[in-house]
Write a protein that holds these residues in place. Structure first.
Motif, PDB file in Angstrom:
ATOM      1  N   GLN A 103       1.207  -4.513   5.165  1.00  0.00           N
ATOM      2  CA  GLN A 103       0.322  -5.280   4.293  1.00  0.00           C
ATOM      3  C   GLN A 103      -1.113  -5.248   4.800  1.00  0.00           C
ATOM      4  OE1 GLN A 103       1.287  -6.899   1.339  1.00  0.00           O
ATOM      5  NE2 GLN A 103      -0.923  -7.074   1.049  1.00  0.00           N
ATOM      6  N   THR A 113      -6.522   0.849  -7.569  1.00  0.00           N
ATOM      7  CA  THR A 113      -5.180   0.393  -7.936  1.00  0.00           C
ATOM      8  C   THR A 113      -4.204   1.546  -8.081  1.00  0.00           C
ATOM      9  OG1 THR A 113      -6.134  -1.484  -9.082  1.00  0.00           O
ATOM     10  CG2 THR A 113      -3.863  -0.938  -9.629  1.00  0.00           C
ATOM     11  N   THR A 122      -2.835   2.430  -4.723  1.00  0.00           N
ATOM     12  CA  THR A 122      -2.110   1.407  -3.961  1.00  0.00           C
ATOM     13  C   THR A 122      -0.880   0.855  -4.676  1.00  0.00           C
ATOM     14  OG1 THR A 122      -3.453  -0.407  -4.877  1.00  0.00           O
ATOM     15  CG2 THR A 122      -4.257   0.663  -2.856  1.00  0.00           C
ATOM     16  N   VAL A 123      -0.708   1.158  -5.957  1.00  0.00           N
ATOM     17  CA  VAL A 123       0.318   0.477  -6.748  1.00  0.00           C
ATOM     18  C   VAL A 123       1.737   0.728  -6.240  1.00  0.00           C
ATOM     19  CG1 VAL A 123       0.492   2.322  -8.485  1.00  0.00           C
ATOM     20  CG2 VAL A 123       1.081  -0.030  -9.102  1.00  0.00           C
ATOM     21  N   GLU A 151       2.170  -1.438  -3.193  1.00  0.00           N
ATOM     22  CA  GLU A 151       2.199  -2.849  -3.595  1.00  0.00           C
ATOM     23  C   GLU A 151       3.559  -3.215  -4.182  1.00  0.00           C
ATOM     24  OE1 GLU A 151      -1.114  -4.301  -5.994  1.00  0.00           O
ATOM     25  OE2 GLU A 151      -2.328  -2.650  -5.217  1.00  0.00           O
ATOM     26  N   LYS A 154       7.505  -8.972  -9.996  1.00  0.00           N
ATOM     27  CA  LYS A 154       6.146  -8.466  -9.757  1.00  0.00           C
ATOM     28  C   LYS A 154       6.172  -6.948  -9.604  1.00  0.00           C
ATOM     29  CE  LYS A 154       2.246  -8.638  -6.560  1.00  0.00           C
ATOM     30  NZ  LYS A 154       1.701  -9.187  -5.292  1.00  0.00           N
ATOM     31  N   LEU A 173      -2.588  -1.921   4.016  1.00  0.00           N
ATOM     32  CA  LEU A 173      -2.858  -1.824   2.583  1.00  0.00           C
ATOM     33  C   LEU A 173      -4.155  -2.549   2.232  1.00  0.00           C
ATOM     34  CD1 LEU A 173      -2.046  -1.118  -0.329  1.00  0.00           C
ATOM     35  CD2 LEU A 173      -0.644  -3.190  -0.353  1.00  0.00           C
ATOM     36  N   GLU A 174      -4.325  -3.745   2.773  1.00  0.00           N
ATOM     37  CA  GLU A 174      -5.559  -4.497   2.506  1.00  0.00           C
ATOM     38  C   GLU A 174      -6.777  -3.782   3.071  1.00  0.00           C
ATOM     39  OE1 GLU A 174      -4.650  -8.295   4.167  1.00  0.00           O
ATOM     40  OE2 GLU A 174      -3.175  -8.777   2.589  1.00  0.00           O
ATOM     41  N   LEU A 182       6.214  -3.337  -1.402  1.00  0.00           N
ATOM     42  CA  LEU A 182       6.089  -4.528  -0.558  1.00  0.00           C
ATOM     43  C   LEU A 182       6.527  -5.774  -1.325  1.00  0.00           C
ATOM     44  CD1 LEU A 182       2.744  -3.766   1.313  1.00  0.00           C
ATOM     45  CD2 LEU A 182       5.069  -3.662   2.213  1.00  0.00           C
ATOM     46  N   ALA A 183       6.237  -5.813  -2.619  1.00  0.00           N
ATOM     47  CA  ALA A 183       6.721  -6.934  -3.434  1.00  0.00           C
ATOM     48  C   ALA A 183       8.249  -6.971  -3.444  1.00  0.00           C
ATOM     49  CB  ALA A 183       6.178  -6.820  -4.856  1.00  0.00           C
ATOM     50  N   ARG A 192      -7.702  -1.005   0.736  1.00  0.00           N
ATOM     51  CA  ARG A 192      -8.458  -1.521  -0.417  1.00  0.00           C
ATOM     52  C   ARG A 192      -9.926  -1.745  -0.034  1.00  0.00           C
ATOM     53  NH1 ARG A 192      -4.369  -5.564  -1.228  1.00  0.00           N
ATOM     54  NH2 ARG A 192      -2.780  -4.880  -2.709  1.00  0.00           N
ATOM     55  N   LEU A 220       4.257  -4.122 -12.035  1.00  0.00           N
ATOM     56  CA  LEU A 220       3.365  -3.080 -11.510  1.00  0.00           C
ATOM     57  C   LEU A 220       3.833  -1.702 -11.959  1.00  0.00           C
ATOM     58  CD1 LEU A 220       2.900  -4.462  -7.883  1.00  0.00           C
ATOM     59  CD2 LEU A 220       1.076  -4.191  -9.578  1.00  0.00           C
TER      60      LEU A 220
END
Length: 362
Positions: A129, A142, A145-146, A149, A161, A132-133, A152-153, A136, A165
Motif C-alpha cells: 500500500q 488510475t 494503479t487500478v 488497488e 470495491k 502504491l501511494e 489490495l481491496a 501515485r 474497480l
C-alpha cells in the motif's frame, strides 16, 4: 513497456474453499477478435526455456552490479511470472530484493508499482500500500494503479470495491486483461453467469503468441466451476490449460486432485511427477507424497513429505504471512504435526486474514 502482473500472481493455487481470486492476467498489448480454441501459441518448452535463460542472464548482471534499471524491472516481472506459472516460489523473495534495490536507484512510478506488486506477492500488504501511494505521488494514473488497488481491496476483504474497480476499467478499456480480471471478480461473489460471459469475451479478445494469459484464463475459469460444484467442467478447463502449458503447476495440482478424488491415483501421480522437478513449491511435494502413500509406496511418499516439511519451514522464515495458511493445511494433513499447525495458527492470528489469498491449493 514492462508486462504487469497482478499482485495476486502467487495465489493461483487457491485453498480448498475454491475461492477464485480477483487477479488480472498478465498484460498483453495485442488484442483482437479471434477464435481461442484454434489459436497457436508458443510451444511450452520454449516458453519455460526462454524465461529461465532471460532470468539467468539478468540475475548475473544484477548480482554483479551491472544491471540497468530496465534490466531490474524486467527481471522482477519475469521472476513473478515464473513463480506464478511454474511454481518457483523462491522467485517471490528474489523479486522483493530486486524491486527494493530498483526503487533505491530509481524511485519512479513504474519502479514503485513493481515493488508494490512484489510486496503484495508475499502478503506484505502494508508495504504494498505504501509503495502504491508513493507511485501515485510520483505520477501514476488510475489506469496504472487500478489492478493493484483492486487486489489490495480484495486482500482486505472489500470485494465490492474490487468489483467496482474492475467493472469501471473493463468498461473503459475492454480487453483480455480487464475482462479476465472482471470475470474473476464476478466469480468471487458468485455471479457465475456474468463471469462466464467475461471469461469467454476475454479469451476471444486475445491475440498474442504467449500462452500464459490464455492458460491463466482457462485456469481461473476452472477454479470458478470447481467452486460452483462442477468438478468435471473444471477438470476439462484445467486440461485445456495444460495442453498449452504442461508444467503449469497450479493447473496440474488441481487436475491431479480431481483424478485422485475420482480414484485414478496413477493419473494424478503422472501429472505431479514432472511438476516437482520444475517447481520448488512444497505444496506439490506434499501432494505427490500423499498420493504415493495411498498407492502403497510409503517410504517414497514419506521422503517427499519430509522435503515438503523442510520447504515450508524455510518459507515460513522468509515470508510467514504468505505461507502460514498453506503450511497449517500441510501440518494438519500429510505433515502429521497438529501441534505445529496450532502454533502457526496462533502466530498468524494476530496478523489478520488474507481473505482467500492463500498459496495452498489442496
Amino acid at each position: 513497456g514492462l508486462v504487469a502482473l497482478s499482485c495476486d500472481s502467487r495465489t493461483e493455487r487457491t485453498s480448498r474453499s475454491q475461492q477464485a481470486q480477483p487477479a488480472a492476467p498478465p498484460r498483453t498489448l495485442a488484442m483482437r477478435k479471434t477464435t481461442p480454441t484454434t489459436r497457436e501459441t508458443t510451444p511450452p518448452t520454449v516458453v519455460r526455456g526462454n524465461l529461465d535463460n532471460r532470468i539467468r542472464v539478468r540475475r548475473r548482471r544484477f548480482e554483479a552490479g551491472k544491471a540497468t534499471h530496465r534490466d531490474m524491472g524486467t527481471l522482477a516481472v519475469e521472476l513473478l511470472r515464473r513463480a506464478q506459472f511454474f511454481g518457483m516460489v523462491s522467485d517471490y523473495g528474489r523479486a522483493v530484493i530486486v524491486t527494493d534495490r530498483l526503487v533505491e536507484l530509481d524511485p519512479s512510478k513504474d519502479s514503485l508499482l513493481l515493488r508494490a506488486r512484489a510486496r503484495a506477492a508475499v502478503h506484505d500488504w502494508q508495504e504494498a500500500q505504501l509503495s502504491l501511494e508513493a507511485a501515485r505521488s510520483a505520477g501514476a494514473d488510475t489506469g496504472e494503479t487500478v489492478d493493484l488497488e483492486a487486489d489490495l481491496a480484495t486482500a482486505r476483504g472489500h470485494r465490492d470495491k474490487a468489483l467496482a474497480l474492475r467493472q469501471t476499467q473493463a468498461s473503459r478499456r475492454p480487453n483480455t486483461t480487464t475482462l479476465g480480471a472482471l470475470a474473476v471478480s464476478l466469480a468471487s461473489i458468485g455471479d457465475i453467469d456474468g463471469a462466464e460471459l467475461r471469461f469467454d469475451a476475454a479469451r476471444r479478445a486475445y491475440a498474442d503468441a504467449s500462452p500464459l494469459p490464455l492458460v491463466w484464463l482457462l485456469f481461473q475459469n476452472g477454479v470458478m466451476w470447481e467452486g460452483a460444484g462442477n468438478p468435471d467442467k473444471a477438470a476439462a478447463l484445467y486440461r485445456k490449460a495444460l495442453e498449452r502449458l504442461p508444467l503449469y503447476a497450479a493447473a496440474a495440482g488441481r487436475l491431479a486432485e480431481h483424478h485422485a478424488r475420482s480414484g485414478d491415483i496413477e493419473a494424478a501421480i503422472a501429472l505431479l511427477e514432472p511438476v516437482i522437478e520444475s517447481s520448488d513449491d512444497p505444496a506439490y511435494l506434499a501432494q505427490l507424497g500423499r498420493l504415493l502413500r495411498w498407492r502403497g509406496a510409503v517410504a517414497d511418499g514419506d521422503t517427499l513429505v519430509e522435503r515438503a516439511r523442510a520447504g515450508y519451514e524455510r518459507l515460513l522464515v522468509a515470508h510467514p504471512a504468505a505461507f502460514a495458511e498453506q503450511a497449517i493445511v500441510f501440518f494438519l494433513g500429510p505433515g502429521r504435526d497438529p501441534m505445529r499447525a496450532m502454533q502457526l495458527a496462533a502466530d498468524s492470528s494476530g496478523h489478520g486474514h488474507s481473505h482467500g489469498h492463500s498459496h495452498g491449493h489442496h
